[in-house]
Enzyme design. Structure first.
Site, PDB file in Angstrom:
ATOM      1  N   ARG A   1     -19.275  -3.113   6.079  1.00 26.52           N
ATOM      2  CA  ARG A   1     -20.650  -2.588   6.164  1.00 26.52           C
ATOM      3  C   ARG A   1     -21.588  -3.632   6.762  1.00 26.52           C
ATOM      4  O   ARG A   1     -22.392  -3.348   7.641  1.00 26.52           O
ATOM      5  CB  ARG A   1     -21.159  -2.185   4.777  1.00 26.52           C
ATOM      6  CG  ARG A   1     -20.643  -0.852   4.325  1.00 26.52           C
ATOM      7  CD  ARG A   1     -20.856  -0.666   2.857  1.00 26.52           C
ATOM      8  NE  ARG A   1     -20.027  -1.606   2.094  1.00 26.52           N
ATOM      9  CZ  ARG A   1     -19.649  -1.433   0.836  1.00 26.52           C
ATOM     10  NH1 ARG A   1     -20.045  -0.367   0.195  1.00 26.52           N
ATOM     11  NH2 ARG A   1     -18.891  -2.310   0.224  1.00 26.52           N
TER      12      ARG A   1
ATOM     13  N   ARG B   1      -8.185 -11.745   5.873  1.00 25.89           N
ATOM     14  CA  ARG B   1      -6.841 -12.112   6.347  1.00 25.89           C
ATOM     15  C   ARG B   1      -6.735 -11.886   7.850  1.00 25.89           C
ATOM     16  O   ARG B   1      -7.278 -10.927   8.375  1.00 25.89           O
ATOM     17  CB  ARG B   1      -5.774 -11.264   5.634  1.00 25.89           C
ATOM     18  CG  ARG B   1      -5.555 -11.665   4.207  1.00 25.89           C
ATOM     19  CD  ARG B   1      -4.601 -10.722   3.501  1.00 25.89           C
ATOM     20  NE  ARG B   1      -5.266 -10.037   2.413  1.00 25.89           N
ATOM     21  CZ  ARG B   1      -4.811  -8.946   1.802  1.00 25.89           C
ATOM     22  NH1 ARG B   1      -3.663  -8.414   2.169  1.00 25.89           N
ATOM     23  NH2 ARG B   1      -5.487  -8.390   0.828  1.00 25.89           N
TER      24      ARG B   1
ATOM     25  N   GLY C   1     -11.561   3.221   6.281  1.00 27.69           N
ATOM     26  CA  GLY C   1     -11.015   4.436   6.905  1.00 27.69           C
ATOM     27  C   GLY C   1     -11.728   5.699   6.460  1.00 27.69           C
ATOM     28  O   GLY C   1     -11.874   6.652   7.225  1.00 27.69           O
TER      29      GLY C   1
ATOM     30  N   GLU D   1      -4.795   6.183  -5.414  1.00 26.54           N
ATOM     31  CA  GLU D   1      -3.579   5.517  -5.892  1.00 26.54           C
ATOM     32  C   GLU D   1      -3.417   5.687  -7.402  1.00 26.54           C
ATOM     33  O   GLU D   1      -2.308   5.831  -7.896  1.00 26.54           O
ATOM     34  CB  GLU D   1      -3.636   4.023  -5.532  1.00 26.54           C
ATOM     35  CG  GLU D   1      -3.477   3.787  -4.028  1.00 26.54           C
ATOM     36  CD  GLU D   1      -4.004   2.437  -3.579  1.00 26.54           C
ATOM     37  OE1 GLU D   1      -5.244   2.271  -3.556  1.00 26.54           O
ATOM     38  OE2 GLU D   1      -3.209   1.555  -3.262  1.00 26.54           O
TER      39      GLU D   1
ATOM     40  N   HIS E   1       0.832  -1.213   0.000  1.00 25.48           N
ATOM     41  CA  HIS E   1       0.000   0.000   0.000  1.00 25.48           C
ATOM     42  C   HIS E   1       0.865   1.261   0.000  1.00 25.48           C
ATOM     43  O   HIS E   1       0.418   2.330   0.432  1.00 25.48           O
ATOM     44  CB  HIS E   1      -0.921   0.077   1.244  1.00 25.48           C
ATOM     45  CG  HIS E   1      -2.024  -0.930   1.283  1.00 25.48           C
ATOM     46  ND1 HIS E   1      -2.416  -1.547   2.457  1.00 25.48           N
ATOM     47  CD2 HIS E   1      -2.833  -1.408   0.320  1.00 25.48           C
ATOM     48  CE1 HIS E   1      -3.413  -2.371   2.214  1.00 25.48           C
ATOM     49  NE2 HIS E   1      -3.692  -2.318   0.918  1.00 25.48           N
TER      50      HIS E   1
HETATM   51  P1  ADP Z   1      -9.955  -2.390  -1.729  1.00 23.57           P
HETATM   52  O1  ADP Z   1      -8.941  -2.655  -0.677  1.00 23.57           O
HETATM   53  O2  ADP Z   1     -10.413  -3.627  -2.431  1.00 23.57           O
HETATM   54  O3  ADP Z   1      -9.622  -1.227  -2.644  1.00 23.57           O
HETATM   55  P2  ADP Z   1     -11.829  -0.547  -0.462  1.00 23.57           P
HETATM   56  O4  ADP Z   1     -10.761   0.439  -0.125  1.00 23.57           O
HETATM   57  O5  ADP Z   1     -12.893  -0.137  -1.397  1.00 23.57           O
HETATM   58  O6  ADP Z   1     -11.260  -1.950  -0.909  1.00 23.57           O
HETATM   59  O7  ADP Z   1     -12.509  -0.951   0.944  1.00 23.57           O
HETATM   60  C1  ADP Z   1     -13.458  -1.946   1.041  1.00 23.57           C
HETATM   61  C2  ADP Z   1     -13.958  -1.979   2.470  1.00 23.57           C
HETATM   62  O8  ADP Z   1     -14.541  -0.698   2.774  1.00 23.57           O
HETATM   63  C3  ADP Z   1     -15.038  -3.017   2.702  1.00 23.57           C
HETATM   64  O9  ADP Z   1     -14.802  -3.692   3.917  1.00 23.57           O
HETATM   65  C4  ADP Z   1     -16.281  -2.168   2.833  1.00 23.57           C
HETATM   66  O10 ADP Z   1     -17.247  -2.766   3.648  1.00 23.57           O
HETATM   67  C5  ADP Z   1     -15.723  -0.925   3.490  1.00 23.57           C
HETATM   68  N1  ADP Z   1     -16.677   0.180   3.386  1.00 23.57           N
HETATM   69  C6  ADP Z   1     -17.097   0.842   2.296  1.00 23.57           C
HETATM   70  N2  ADP Z   1     -18.069   1.743   2.627  1.00 23.57           N
HETATM   71  C7  ADP Z   1     -18.262   1.621   3.969  1.00 23.57           C
HETATM   72  C8  ADP Z   1     -19.126   2.242   4.925  1.00 23.57           C
HETATM   73  N3  ADP Z   1     -19.992   3.172   4.551  1.00 23.57           N
HETATM   74  N4  ADP Z   1     -19.050   1.874   6.206  1.00 23.57           N
HETATM   75  C9  ADP Z   1     -18.189   0.904   6.596  1.00 23.57           C
HETATM   76  N5  ADP Z   1     -17.351   0.275   5.760  1.00 23.57           N
HETATM   77  C10 ADP Z   1     -17.384   0.624   4.460  1.00 23.57           C
END
Ligand code: ADP
Length: 392
Positions: A280, A236, A328, A380, A175
């Protein structure tokens, strides 16, 4: 208008984005995803400047076919002046982005032993894209490069030294593009050059990692030889007692490969909640009184606070803590639960600001009494485009 194409090629998916070169805007003019490549129901979906989503079935398309389809979406493919490729593992060979030539491709191939799921797919994407755009620079941007500044006490594991010398066993970190991007944005927010920024960036997506940035350089990070180490993630485990591997293999009679698969694919939020790897779903179930979802959320935040504290050991000053990634950027609950356990680092959130800073909003969420806490959406693709642009 001249543009940069960004490609993030996995084994069965290609994410892409096109950034106009001159306007320096952080939003791409075209973005999309080809997925389920290699199966018989591959699809391509994309959004143009109007943000409307279009989908197309690609049948049995593989990566090269998908890239041809992506090319056909570009209104002016001749305007593409460079292609930026996300590459997961650059080993110790790359501490910054690299113009791809035969030597670089050979080195990437050598790094495949360290990232067998990712690097071969990245290389396949590069060679397919090179045959479609043979005349322009192709640039590799590494997840590991930003962390090449780790001091040896942070990157070496306390294991037989020969493992490092002979097998390159060390912490690489991942990352990096995201940590660097949000670190730079945080420095800009605070009105100082990145080279004077010290803080902790926390990327919480499907994969999760945190990074101690000391005066603009990665000083320590939670992911290690592989992206399995560190924080609890969607599927993980993050860090666990290494003795568990042998113990569970003996107890269940399974192979080491099965244990590794369970730690990569059946652990984390999914493993503990028994419900989902998606934050979520876990949060909603926890709020509905599902005990194991609530437990998964508690462990996630506890691990997050614990690792964040441990990263502070590499810093002499904490300008800010920065949250990014899908969780985040969106989960006020995770941020508030984790920060409650970070009071020793001076964290105290403003609950209204925390609740409001979601869905792409960026800003400050602390209450002004202690350490600055920021939410900064990662980008990114934009970092990769900017890196590739320097070679165009
Ligand atoms: P990736 O690492 O595949 O790029 P993302 O950065 O999109 O993934 O993050 C995905 C995560 O973000 C999932 O666990 C999803 O549930 C969480 N997420 C997205 N929107 C929300 C939200 N409103 N509240 C809590 N978690 C969320």
């Amino acid at each position: 208008m001249e543009s940069i194409l960004v490609i993030n090629c996995g084994s069965s998916s290609v994410k892409f984005a096109v950034f106009p070169l001159e306007t320096h805007q952080s939003e791409p003019s075209l973005t999309g995803l080809a997925e389920r490549l290699g199966s018989d129901d591959a699809t391509l979906s994309w959004k143009d400047e109007t943000r409307t989503k279009t989908e197309k079935a690609l049948g049995t398309a593989g990566v090269p076919d998908a890239l041809k389809e992506i090319l056909s979406l570009l209104p002016h493919p001749e305007d593409v002046v460079a292609v930026g490729h996300r590459v997961v593992h650059g080993g110790e060979a790359f501490s910054s982005s690299a113009l791809i030539d035969e030597d670089v491709l050979r080195t990437l191939d050598e790094c495949s032993a360290l990232a067998p799921l990712h690097n071969p797919a990245n290389i396949a994407g590069i060679t397919a894209a090179q045959s479609l755009f043979p005349e322009i620079p192709h640039v590799a941007v590494f997840d590991t490069a930003f962390h090449q500044t780790l001091p040896e006490q942070a990157y070496l594991y306390p294991v037989p030294y020969a493992w490092y010398e002979e097998h390159k066993v060390r912490r690489y970190g991942f990352h990096g593009t995201s940590h660097q991007y949000v670190g730079q944005e945080a420095a800009a927010f605070l009105g100082k050059p990145f080279s004077e920024f010290s803080g902790i960036t926390i990327h919480l997506g499907n994969g999760c990692s945190a990074c101690a940035i000391r005066e603009g350089r990665s000083a320590d990070t939670s992911m290690g030889l592989s992206p399995l180490e560190g924080l609890m993630m969607g599927t993980r485990s993050g860090s666990i007692d290494p003795a568990i591997h042998e113990f569970i293999a003996n107890a269940t009679g399974c192979e080491l490969a099965d244990v590794m698969s369970a730690l990569n694919r059946e652990s984390g939020l999914l493993g503990v909640s028994g419900l989902s790897n998606d934050m979520r779903t876990v949060e909603a179930a926890a709020a509905d009184g599902h005990p194991r979802a609530a437990l998964a959320l508690k462990i996630f935040c506890h691990q997050l606070a614990k690792v964040t504290m441990s990263l502070a050991a590499s810093l002499t000053r904490l300008d800010a803590i920065v949250f990014t990634g899908g969780i985040g950027e969106n989960s006020a609950t995770v941020r508030s639960m984790a920060c409650e356990q970070l009071a020793l680092l001076g964290l105290s959130l403003d609950s209204a600001a925390n609740a409001e800073t979601v869905r792409g909003e960026s800003g400050r969420i602390d209450d002004g009494t202690g350490t600055t806490c920021l939410v900064i959406p990662t980008n990114e693709e934009k970092m990769i485009a900017d890196s590739a642009a320097t070679f165009s």
